[in-house]
Structures are given as structure tokens and as C-alpha cells.
Design an enzyme around this catalytic site. Structure first.
Site, PDB file in Angstrom:
ATOM      1  N   LYS A  25     -38.661 203.835  29.697  1.00  0.00           N
ATOM      2  CA  LYS A  25     -37.929 202.901  28.820  1.00  0.00           C
ATOM      3  C   LYS A  25     -37.731 201.554  29.510  1.00  0.00           C
ATOM      4  CE  LYS A  25     -35.231 206.320  26.224  1.00  0.00           C
ATOM      5  NZ  LYS A  25     -35.652 205.898  24.885  1.00  0.00           N
ATOM      6  N   GLU A  43     -35.787 192.904  38.189  1.00  0.00           N
ATOM      7  CA  GLU A  43     -36.511 192.638  39.449  1.00  0.00           C
ATOM      8  C   GLU A  43     -37.273 193.883  39.899  1.00  0.00           C
ATOM      9  OE1 GLU A  43     -36.872 189.960  41.361  1.00  0.00           O
ATOM     10  OE2 GLU A  43     -35.630 188.594  40.194  1.00  0.00           O
ATOM     11  N   SER A  54     -27.853 217.626  49.128  1.00  0.00           N
ATOM     12  CA  SER A  54     -26.876 216.682  48.601  1.00  0.00           C
ATOM     13  C   SER A  54     -26.103 217.284  47.417  1.00  0.00           C
ATOM     14  CB  SER A  54     -27.637 215.413  48.213  1.00  0.00           C
ATOM     15  OG  SER A  54     -26.812 214.488  47.657  1.00  0.00           O
ATOM     16  N   ASP A  77     -25.092 213.280  38.357  1.00  0.00           N
ATOM     17  CA  ASP A  77     -25.969 212.267  38.974  1.00  0.00           C
ATOM     18  C   ASP A  77     -27.133 212.911  39.733  1.00  0.00           C
ATOM     19  OD1 ASP A  77     -24.524 213.281  41.081  1.00  0.00           O
ATOM     20  OD2 ASP A  77     -24.187 211.338  42.045  1.00  0.00           O
ATOM     21  N   LYS A 117     -15.107 198.270  44.067  1.00  0.00           N
ATOM     22  CA  LYS A 117     -14.403 199.220  44.927  1.00  0.00           C
ATOM     23  C   LYS A 117     -13.718 198.450  46.061  1.00  0.00           C
ATOM     24  CE  LYS A 117     -16.194 203.294  45.663  1.00  0.00           C
ATOM     25  NZ  LYS A 117     -17.101 204.439  45.876  1.00  0.00           N
ATOM     26  N   HIS A 125     -22.358 201.406  36.600  1.00  0.00           N
ATOM     27  CA  HIS A 125     -22.881 202.777  36.545  1.00  0.00           C
ATOM     28  C   HIS A 125     -22.719 203.331  35.136  1.00  0.00           C
ATOM     29  CE1 HIS A 125     -22.094 203.781  41.107  1.00  0.00           C
ATOM     30  NE2 HIS A 125     -22.729 202.648  40.936  1.00  0.00           N
ATOM     31  N   GLU A 144     -27.978 209.318  35.752  1.00  0.00           N
ATOM     32  CA  GLU A 144     -27.098 208.228  36.175  1.00  0.00           C
ATOM     33  C   GLU A 144     -27.937 206.958  36.336  1.00  0.00           C
ATOM     34  OE1 GLU A 144     -23.691 207.647  39.449  1.00  0.00           O
ATOM     35  OE2 GLU A 144     -25.707 207.292  40.200  1.00  0.00           O
ATOM     36  N   GLU A 159     -24.678 198.613  53.484  1.00  0.00           N
ATOM     37  CA  GLU A 159     -23.416 199.359  53.615  1.00  0.00           C
ATOM     38  C   GLU A 159     -23.695 200.857  53.701  1.00  0.00           C
ATOM     39  OE1 GLU A 159     -19.735 201.402  52.204  1.00  0.00           O
ATOM     40  OE2 GLU A 159     -21.734 201.455  51.371  1.00  0.00           O
TER      41      GLU A 159
HETATM   42  P1  0O2 Z   1     -26.745 208.754  46.773  1.00  0.00           P
HETATM   43  O1  0O2 Z   1     -27.393 208.857  48.112  1.00  0.00           O
HETATM   44  O2  0O2 Z   1     -26.951 207.411  46.137  1.00  0.00           O
HETATM   45  O3  0O2 Z   1     -27.079 209.871  45.858  1.00  0.00           O
HETATM   46  P2  0O2 Z   1     -18.777 211.350  40.116  1.00  0.00           P
HETATM   47  O4  0O2 Z   1     -20.257 211.637  40.158  1.00  0.00           O
HETATM   48  O5  0O2 Z   1     -18.402 210.332  39.072  1.00  0.00           O
HETATM   49  O6  0O2 Z   1     -17.979 212.603  39.989  1.00  0.00           O
HETATM   50  P3  0O2 Z   1     -19.065 209.776  42.462  1.00  0.00           P
HETATM   51  O7  0O2 Z   1     -20.308 210.431  42.983  1.00  0.00           O
HETATM   52  O8  0O2 Z   1     -18.100 209.284  43.498  1.00  0.00           O
HETATM   53  O9  0O2 Z   1     -18.305 210.758  41.503  1.00  0.00           O
HETATM   54  O10 0O2 Z   1     -19.486 208.606  41.465  1.00  0.00           O
HETATM   55  P4  0O2 Z   1     -19.673 207.050  41.646  1.00  0.00           P
HETATM   56  O11 0O2 Z   1     -18.440 206.367  42.086  1.00  0.00           O
HETATM   57  O12 0O2 Z   1     -20.229 206.616  40.315  1.00  0.00           O
HETATM   58  O13 0O2 Z   1     -20.736 206.863  42.816  1.00  0.00           O
HETATM   59  C1  0O2 Z   1     -21.984 207.474  42.728  1.00  0.00           C
HETATM   60  C2  0O2 Z   1     -23.063 206.698  43.468  1.00  0.00           C
HETATM   61  O14 0O2 Z   1     -22.787 205.294  43.490  1.00  0.00           O
HETATM   62  C3  0O2 Z   1     -23.242 207.065  44.921  1.00  0.00           C
HETATM   63  O15 0O2 Z   1     -24.075 208.185  44.978  1.00  0.00           O
HETATM   64  C4  0O2 Z   1     -23.919 205.814  45.488  1.00  0.00           C
HETATM   65  O16 0O2 Z   1     -25.276 205.768  45.118  1.00  0.00           O
HETATM   66  C5  0O2 Z   1     -23.197 204.725  44.734  1.00  0.00           C
HETATM   67  N1  0O2 Z   1     -21.981 204.266  45.429  1.00  0.00           N
HETATM   68  C6  0O2 Z   1     -20.697 204.505  45.047  1.00  0.00           C
HETATM   69  N2  0O2 Z   1     -19.858 203.921  45.890  1.00  0.00           N
HETATM   70  C7  0O2 Z   1     -20.588 203.297  46.846  1.00  0.00           C
HETATM   71  C8  0O2 Z   1     -20.270 202.494  48.002  1.00  0.00           C
HETATM   72  O17 0O2 Z   1     -19.116 202.264  48.328  1.00  0.00           O
HETATM   73  N3  0O2 Z   1     -21.324 202.028  48.723  1.00  0.00           N
HETATM   74  C9  0O2 Z   1     -22.622 202.272  48.392  1.00  0.00           C
HETATM   75  N4  0O2 Z   1     -23.577 201.766  49.174  1.00  0.00           N
HETATM   76  N5  0O2 Z   1     -22.958 203.031  47.318  1.00  0.00           N
HETATM   77  C10 0O2 Z   1     -21.948 203.525  46.549  1.00  0.00           C
HETATM   78  P5  0O2 Z   1     -24.010 209.214  46.190  1.00  0.00           P
HETATM   79  O18 0O2 Z   1     -24.183 210.569  45.595  1.00  0.00           O
HETATM   80  O19 0O2 Z   1     -22.767 209.001  47.008  1.00  0.00           O
HETATM   81  O20 0O2 Z   1     -25.210 208.860  47.115  1.00  0.00           O
END
Ligand code: 0O2
Length: 212
Positions: A25, A43, A54, A77, A117, A125, A144, A159
Site C-alpha cells: 500500500k 523518503e 523479543s 506490534d 516521550k 504510531h 504497527e 537513541e
Molecule cells: P523494536 O526493536 O522497535 O521492536 P504497547 O505495544 O503499546 O503495549 P509499547 O511497546 O511500549 O507498548 O508501545 P510504544 O510506546 O508504541 O512503543 C513501541 C515501539 O516504538 C518500540 O518498539 C520502538 O520501536 C519505538 N519506541 C518507543 N519508544 C521509544 C524510544 O524512547 N526510543 C526509541 N528509539 N524507540 C522507541 P520495541 O518493541 O521497544 O522495539
């Protein structure tokens, strides 16, 4: 172990197809923009399927029952697509275009651009549910979608690396610098968007509020 591997492969497969559906899509939108609008807001696109390790960590963190049904219900996700846009207004524009499609059902939105945050993380998201058509019928798969600008993406990837390097225990000074860098990235987004509007004039993405 072999039985687990087979059942996990069967469990994860629809999520992979969910990613394929969403990336198709986005690719169609991107190509249409390039062909017809002389401007492409997207981009780049990337995707990832959450690994078994994970998923396991998230089961523990969310105190979710370790069954496939419970995981399907509470971990939304497993399939992830990231869309990096040029400007903040493009992020919301692409989000609107995608979620207006009739087979895309929005389950949840977290707007970390409007409300970043505490560490400075910004991104839009959305958990969407889309149908995937298999030989035995269709299944609804949650995906997601993370949308962000190039500047937000640059910040988030550094980060993420720092967070993992320190195993989550990042020294206070580095945390402070990271938050300051998020402000700088935001300033860059605001300046670039202004320049973009000056150069292009009124365009299809005008009128969408820029989070400052
Ligand atoms: P990865 O490696 O990307 O898979 P929820 O799923 O809603 O119950 P969650 O997981 O805290 O709870 O949801 P949220 O806040 O939507 O964050 C999900 C993803 O957003 C994370 O996935 C990261 O990809 C990204 N993210 C959220 N906060 C941060 C942050 O502070 N810094 C960075 N760099 N990325 C962030 P994962 O599963 O943690 O990791």
C-alpha cells in the site's frame, strides 16, 4: 523443539503477510506521488517481524499468558512497518491516506509527535488491522505502523543504539544530551518545513498543523 518451530512458523506467517500488504500500500502511494504529483512525501519504508526472543521479552513485561491466542490478543506490534517522511505535515498526510483505505481499520493511535516521550522520542504510531487472504480464508492481522520524519528517525535510531549499548541504564549526562538533540531535531523539522512551504507555496499538505 521441532514441533515448536513449526507451530511458531505457522503463527508468525500471517504477520509477515500483513507487512507485505502494508508495504505494498505504501509503495503504491509512493509511486503514485512520484508519477503524478512531482513530489514524494515518503523518503523510505522499512519493516520488521518481531523475533521469538523479543516476543518472549514482551510476554514477560506485559505478564501475558504464554499461549498463541493470548499473544495474538495482547501483542500488537509483531508486524511493524516504519515510514519515514520528509516533513511533519507529510507524516500526517500519509497517515490520513493510508487509514482512509477501506480495508485498513485503525485500532489505536499514539501520537508521540503531539506529545513526545520524556526522553524526546517523537513518532506517530498506529496499530491497524488489515485482512490477509490465505488458502483457508481471510484473517485480520494487526500491524504497527510508525511514521516519522528523517530528523526524528535519525534521533530514534541513535537513541536505540545507545539504549542497547548501556542495556537501558544510560548515564544521566548522555540522557540530557540526547534530549537536547531531540530539541535540535525538532528545530530542524520546523525550519525545513517552513523552507519547503516557501519554495513550493500552497500545496496539498498545507493546512495540517505542525507540532512545535
Ligand atoms: P523494536 O526493536 O522497535 O521492536 P504497547 O505495544 O503499546 O503495549 P509499547 O511497546 O511500549 O507498548 O508501545 P510504544 O510506546 O508504541 O512503543 C513501541 C515501539 O516504538 C518500540 O518498539 C520502538 O520501536 C519505538 N519506541 C518507543 N519508544 C521509544 C524510544 O524512547 N526510543 C526509541 N528509539 N524507540 C522507541 P520495541 O518493541 O521497544 O522495539
Amino acid at each position: 523443539m521441532r514441533a515448536f518451530r513449526e507451530s511458531f512458523a505457522r503463527f508468525i506467517m500471517p504477520y509477515k503477510f500483513g507487512i507485505d500488504e502494508v508495504t505494498t500500500k505504501v509503495s503504491i502511494l509512493r509511486e503514485e506521488f512520484s508519477e503524478l504529483h512531482e513530489y514524494n512525501p515518503i523518503e523510505h519504508i522499512s519493516s520488521r517481524l518481531k523475533s521469538a526472543e523479543s516476543i518472549e521479552q514482551k510476554i514477560v513485561r506485559k505478564q501475558c499468558e504464554p499461549s498463541y491466542d493470548a499473544i495474538r490478543e495482547s501483542i500488537t506490534d509483531i508486524a511493524g512497518v516504519r515510514i519515514v517522511c520528509s516533513f511533519v505535515s507529510d507524516v500526517y498526510h500519509v497517515f490520513d491516506l493510508l487509514t482512509a483505505q477501506e480495508d485498513v481499520h485503525v485500532l489505536r493511535v499514539k501520537d508521540y509527535i503531539a506529545a513526545p516521550k520524556p526522553n524526546g522520542y517523537k513518532s506517530l504510531h498506529a496499530i491497524v488491522e488489515i485482512p490477509v487472504f490465505l488458502s483457508e480464508g481471510s484473517v485480520l492481522v494487526p500491524v504497527e505502523i510508525q511514521l516519522r520524519t528523517v530528523a526524528m528517525d535519525f534521533w530514534a535510531s541513535l537513541e536505540h543504539k545507545i539504549y542497547y549499548k548501556y542495556d537501558g541504564d544510560v548515564p544521566a549526562g548522555i540522557l540530557r544530551d540526547l534530549t537536547a538533540a531531540a530539541d535540535t531535531a525538532n528545530d530542524l523539522d520546523v525550519t525545513m518545513e517552513k523552507l519547503h512551504h516557501q519554495v513550493r507555496g500552497a500545496g496539498p499538505t498545507d493546512g495540517i498543523p505542525i507540532a512545535i
